[in-house]
Design a protein around this motif. Structure first.
Motif, PDB file in Angstrom:
ATOM      1  N   PHE A   2       0.830  -1.206   0.000  1.00 54.70           N
ATOM      2  CA  PHE A   2       0.000   0.000   0.000  1.00 54.70           C
ATOM      3  C   PHE A   2       0.866   1.258   0.000  1.00 54.70           C
ATOM      4  O   PHE A   2       0.626   2.195  -0.770  1.00 54.70           O
ATOM      5  CB  PHE A   2      -0.929  -0.027   1.211  1.00 54.70           C
ATOM      6  CG  PHE A   2      -1.868   1.141   1.287  1.00 54.70           C
ATOM      7  CD1 PHE A   2      -2.927   1.261   0.406  1.00 54.70           C
ATOM      8  CD2 PHE A   2      -1.693   2.134   2.243  1.00 54.70           C
ATOM      9  CE1 PHE A   2      -3.795   2.336   0.469  1.00 54.70           C
ATOM     10  CE2 PHE A   2      -2.550   3.203   2.312  1.00 54.70           C
ATOM     11  CZ  PHE A   2      -3.609   3.308   1.426  1.00 54.70           C
ATOM     12  N   TYR A  94      -9.096   0.330  -9.278  1.00 52.57           N
ATOM     13  CA  TYR A  94      -8.784  -0.025  -7.889  1.00 52.57           C
ATOM     14  C   TYR A  94     -10.002  -0.612  -7.186  1.00 52.57           C
ATOM     15  O   TYR A  94      -9.922  -1.649  -6.499  1.00 52.57           O
ATOM     16  CB  TYR A  94      -8.301   1.211  -7.127  1.00 52.57           C
ATOM     17  CG  TYR A  94      -6.924   1.694  -7.510  1.00 52.57           C
ATOM     18  CD1 TYR A  94      -5.987   0.839  -8.058  1.00 52.57           C
ATOM     19  CD2 TYR A  94      -6.557   3.026  -7.300  1.00 52.57           C
ATOM     20  CE1 TYR A  94      -4.734   1.278  -8.406  1.00 52.57           C
ATOM     21  CE2 TYR A  94      -5.301   3.476  -7.642  1.00 52.57           C
ATOM     22  CZ  TYR A  94      -4.388   2.609  -8.204  1.00 52.57           C
ATOM     23  OH  TYR A  94      -3.144   3.045  -8.547  1.00 52.57           O
ATOM     24  N   MET A  99     -10.449  -2.980  -3.832  1.00 49.79           N
ATOM     25  CA  MET A  99     -10.034  -1.978  -2.845  1.00 49.79           C
ATOM     26  C   MET A  99     -11.273  -1.327  -2.227  1.00 49.79           C
ATOM     27  O   MET A  99     -12.199  -0.939  -2.939  1.00 49.79           O
ATOM     28  CB  MET A  99      -9.139  -0.913  -3.489  1.00 49.79           C
ATOM     29  CG  MET A  99      -8.689   0.176  -2.521  1.00 49.79           C
ATOM     30  SD  MET A  99      -7.625   1.432  -3.292  1.00 49.79           S
ATOM     31  CE  MET A  99      -6.117   0.516  -3.525  1.00 49.79           C
ATOM     32  N   ARG A 100     -11.297  -1.208  -0.921  1.00 52.59           N
ATOM     33  CA  ARG A 100     -12.414  -0.562  -0.235  1.00 52.59           C
ATOM     34  C   ARG A 100     -12.360   0.945  -0.456  1.00 52.59           C
ATOM     35  O   ARG A 100     -11.291   1.524  -0.686  1.00 52.59           O
ATOM     36  CB  ARG A 100     -12.374  -0.871   1.261  1.00 52.59           C
ATOM     37  CG  ARG A 100     -12.568  -2.353   1.578  1.00 52.59           C
ATOM     38  CD  ARG A 100     -12.769  -2.547   3.071  1.00 52.59           C
ATOM     39  NE  ARG A 100     -11.624  -2.038   3.826  1.00 52.59           N
ATOM     40  CZ  ARG A 100     -10.552  -2.749   4.114  1.00 52.59           C
ATOM     41  NH1 ARG A 100     -10.454  -4.002   3.701  1.00 52.59           N
ATOM     42  NH2 ARG A 100      -9.569  -2.231   4.821  1.00 52.59           N
ATOM     43  N   ARG A 101     -13.527   1.591  -0.354  1.00 59.32           N
ATOM     44  CA  ARG A 101     -13.585   3.037  -0.559  1.00 59.32           C
ATOM     45  C   ARG A 101     -12.791   3.791   0.505  1.00 59.32           C
ATOM     46  O   ARG A 101     -12.166   4.812   0.206  1.00 59.32           O
ATOM     47  CB  ARG A 101     -15.041   3.501  -0.565  1.00 59.32           C
ATOM     48  CG  ARG A 101     -15.847   2.914  -1.710  1.00 59.32           C
ATOM     49  CD  ARG A 101     -17.260   3.468  -1.733  1.00 59.32           C
ATOM     50  NE  ARG A 101     -18.034   2.824  -2.785  1.00 59.32           N
ATOM     51  CZ  ARG A 101     -18.001   3.191  -4.057  1.00 59.32           C
ATOM     52  NH1 ARG A 101     -17.230   4.204  -4.426  1.00 59.32           N
ATOM     53  NH2 ARG A 101     -18.737   2.557  -4.948  1.00 59.32           N
ATOM     54  N   SER A 102     -12.835   3.302   1.731  1.00 61.10           N
ATOM     55  CA  SER A 102     -12.047   3.952   2.784  1.00 61.10           C
ATOM     56  C   SER A 102     -10.555   3.853   2.493  1.00 61.10           C
ATOM     57  O   SER A 102      -9.800   4.797   2.727  1.00 61.10           O
ATOM     58  CB  SER A 102     -12.361   3.308   4.139  1.00 61.10           C
ATOM     59  OG  SER A 102     -12.053   1.926   4.130  1.00 61.10           O
ATOM     60  N   ARG A 103     -10.148   2.710   1.941  1.00 61.60           N
ATOM     61  CA  ARG A 103      -8.731   2.546   1.605  1.00 61.60           C
ATOM     62  C   ARG A 103      -8.337   3.427   0.424  1.00 61.60           C
ATOM     63  O   ARG A 103      -7.223   3.955   0.377  1.00 61.60           O
ATOM     64  CB  ARG A 103      -8.442   1.086   1.281  1.00 61.60           C
ATOM     65  CG  ARG A 103      -6.957   0.740   1.345  1.00 61.60           C
ATOM     66  CD  ARG A 103      -6.776  -0.761   1.347  1.00 61.60           C
ATOM     67  NE  ARG A 103      -5.377  -1.146   1.462  1.00 61.60           N
ATOM     68  CZ  ARG A 103      -4.717  -1.232   2.605  1.00 61.60           C
ATOM     69  NH1 ARG A 103      -5.330  -0.924   3.742  1.00 61.60           N
ATOM     70  NH2 ARG A 103      -3.437  -1.598   2.632  1.00 61.60           N
ATOM     71  N   LEU A 104      -9.251   3.607  -0.522  1.00 57.65           N
ATOM     72  CA  LEU A 104      -8.995   4.535  -1.626  1.00 57.65           C
ATOM     73  C   LEU A 104      -8.858   5.961  -1.110  1.00 57.65           C
ATOM     74  O   LEU A 104      -7.984   6.725  -1.567  1.00 57.65           O
ATOM     75  CB  LEU A 104     -10.127   4.448  -2.647  1.00 57.65           C
ATOM     76  CG  LEU A 104     -10.060   5.425  -3.825  1.00 57.65           C
ATOM     77  CD1 LEU A 104      -8.789   5.217  -4.632  1.00 57.65           C
ATOM     78  CD2 LEU A 104     -11.294   5.280  -4.717  1.00 57.65           C
ATOM     79  N   PHE A 106      -7.792   6.868   1.895  1.00 58.67           N
ATOM     80  CA  PHE A 106      -6.503   6.990   2.570  1.00 58.67           C
ATOM     81  C   PHE A 106      -5.348   6.928   1.574  1.00 58.67           C
ATOM     82  O   PHE A 106      -4.274   7.499   1.828  1.00 58.67           O
ATOM     83  CB  PHE A 106      -6.363   5.896   3.627  1.00 58.67           C
ATOM     84  CG  PHE A 106      -7.180   6.143   4.859  1.00 58.67           C
ATOM     85  CD1 PHE A 106      -6.911   7.229   5.672  1.00 58.67           C
ATOM     86  CD2 PHE A 106      -8.242   5.303   5.190  1.00 58.67           C
ATOM     87  CE1 PHE A 106      -7.662   7.472   6.807  1.00 58.67           C
ATOM     88  CE2 PHE A 106      -8.997   5.540   6.320  1.00 58.67           C
ATOM     89  CZ  PHE A 106      -8.713   6.632   7.132  1.00 58.67           C
ATOM     90  N   LEU A 107      -5.548   6.253   0.447  1.00 59.49           N
ATOM     91  CA  LEU A 107      -4.529   6.268  -0.604  1.00 59.49           C
ATOM     92  C   LEU A 107      -4.334   7.679  -1.137  1.00 59.49           C
ATOM     93  O   LEU A 107      -3.193   8.169  -1.259  1.00 59.49           O
ATOM     94  CB  LEU A 107      -4.948   5.321  -1.732  1.00 59.49           C
ATOM     95  CG  LEU A 107      -4.080   5.363  -3.000  1.00 59.49           C
ATOM     96  CD1 LEU A 107      -2.698   4.800  -2.728  1.00 59.49           C
ATOM     97  CD2 LEU A 107      -4.755   4.604  -4.135  1.00 59.49           C
ATOM     98  N   ALA A 181     -14.057   9.366  -4.062  1.00 59.44           N
ATOM     99  CA  ALA A 181     -14.153   8.085  -3.367  1.00 59.44           C
ATOM    100  C   ALA A 181     -15.596   7.620  -3.195  1.00 59.44           C
ATOM    101  O   ALA A 181     -15.843   6.433  -3.002  1.00 59.44           O
ATOM    102  CB  ALA A 181     -13.480   8.188  -1.996  1.00 59.44           C
TER     103      ALA A 181
END
Length: 348
Positions: A2, A94, A99-104, A106-107, A181
């Motif tokens: 990540f 993604y 990939m989760r929306r929360s992870r997107l 934070f990306l 997101a």
């Protein structure tokens, strides 16, 4: 994995948008130079000789700082919006890969923090060196060679530069990345042309154009006739009228271009095509055009104000340095004052 993706995306963003990051570096340098003026040796020395002029200059720094932050916010907002729009397909891929929306989210946040830290890490040391160079050149040009110059790093200026830059970057990021997101995968993977936006009746755009023109005319009339300068309330009315008038004018301008395109006739097909291109590719971004015109107007106003102030003070006030001591009849007092100021070796 990540964090490697964050690092790789941030490096690619800097390479593809070099002009944008160069403008951010220039803004960080300008912030520090302006905010550290009061800590420079030359300014401290001039405060004793020309305190009124320097005090007026220092009182303008907070206003200039706020105006620059506002202009920089819109620069970052529209530039970041364009960059994120270019990467819509990438974000859709993604999400499609799991990939989760929360992870997107934070990306994108990690990329923004990394790029901001990169700009500050380069811009602040460059700003300190450039500020010292400007201080030395100013001392040389004004003939203030008696100053024992010392390296002066303003921690307050560094703090406010970092805080202001971080706040506007965070504000622009929260507005844009939250919207990206939250979109569906299909909308991210599908290119949506500007023409698919919901269109209002032509009469609405015509009324917006007329209302915008009327508000702009009222704002300029109040400013030129002097009504705006009576008090703060009148100035607020003028600014509000100008702001709303600009937004409405650009929003309704599409009706005028549509009218011109319709009057071209069948014989002038290229003429019609040109106006249609303007209507489809430019006028649908009316908010960006309106904000850009307002920022250009604000920059021109600030530039004109600076030139006018410089001309007025340059013609009406002379540059005078007063080295008179209050006790000329007592040489020992003069020597004590020179020693206390560190100039005992400079004067015989």
């Amino acid at each position: 994995m990540f964090f490697d993706l964050i690092s790789r995306n941030s490096r690619r963003s800097r390479k593809e948008n070099g002009l944008f990051f160069a403008s951010l570096l220039i803004s960080v340098i300008a912030f520090y130079i302006i905010l550290s003026l009061s800590q420079q040796d030359v300014i401290k020395f001039l405060m004793k000789m020309e305190s009124d002029a320097i005090s007026r200059l220092l009182r303008m720094i907070p206003l200039f700082y706020g105006m620059t932050l506002l202009i920089l916010f819109f620069l970052i907002y529209f530039a970041s919006k364009y960059q994120l729009e270019r990467r819509r397909h990438e974000f859709g891929v993604y999400l499609m890969l799991g990939m989760r929306r929360s992870r997107l989210f934070f990306l994108l946040l990690g990329e923004d923090i990394r790029n901001s830290a990169f700009v500050l890490a380069i811009g602040l040391p460059a700003a300190v060196l450039l500020s010292e160079l400007i201080s030395l050149i100013t001392a040389r040009l004004t003939g203030l060679g008696i100053i024992g110059h010392r390296l002066n790093i303003s921690l307050t200026a560094i703090l406010w530069t970092a805080i202001g830059f971080a706040l506007i970057k965070l504000a622009a990021f929260m507005i844009l990345s939250g919207r990206i997101a939250g979109e569906e995968i299909g909308s991210l993977l599908t290119e949506a042309p500007d023409g698919t936006k919901k269109q209002l009746p032509s009469a609405v755009y015509a009324l917006a154009l007329l209302a915008g023109a009327a508000l702009l005319a009222a704002a300029y009339t109040m400013a030129i006739c002097g009504f705006s300068w009576n008090n703060v309330a009148h100035m607020g009315i003028t600014l509000l009228s100008g702001f709303l008038g600009t937004l409405l004018y650009f929003f309704g301008l599409r009706s005028f271009l549509g009218l011109l395109a319709g009057r071209a006739g069948r014989e002038k097909k290229l003429h019609t095509f040109t106006f249609r291109q303007l209507q489809e590719n430019v006028i649908h971004r009316s908010h960006a055009l309106a904000i850009s015109s307002l920022l250009i107007l604000a920059a021109l106003c600030c530039f004109g104000t600076g030139v006018a102030v410089a001309l007025v003070y340059g013609d009406s006030e002379q540059h005078v340095l007063d080295y008179t001591f209050p006790c000329p009849d007592n040489p020992s007092v003069i020597r004590e004052q020179l020693s206390a100021a560190g100039f005992s070796d400079t004067f015989g």
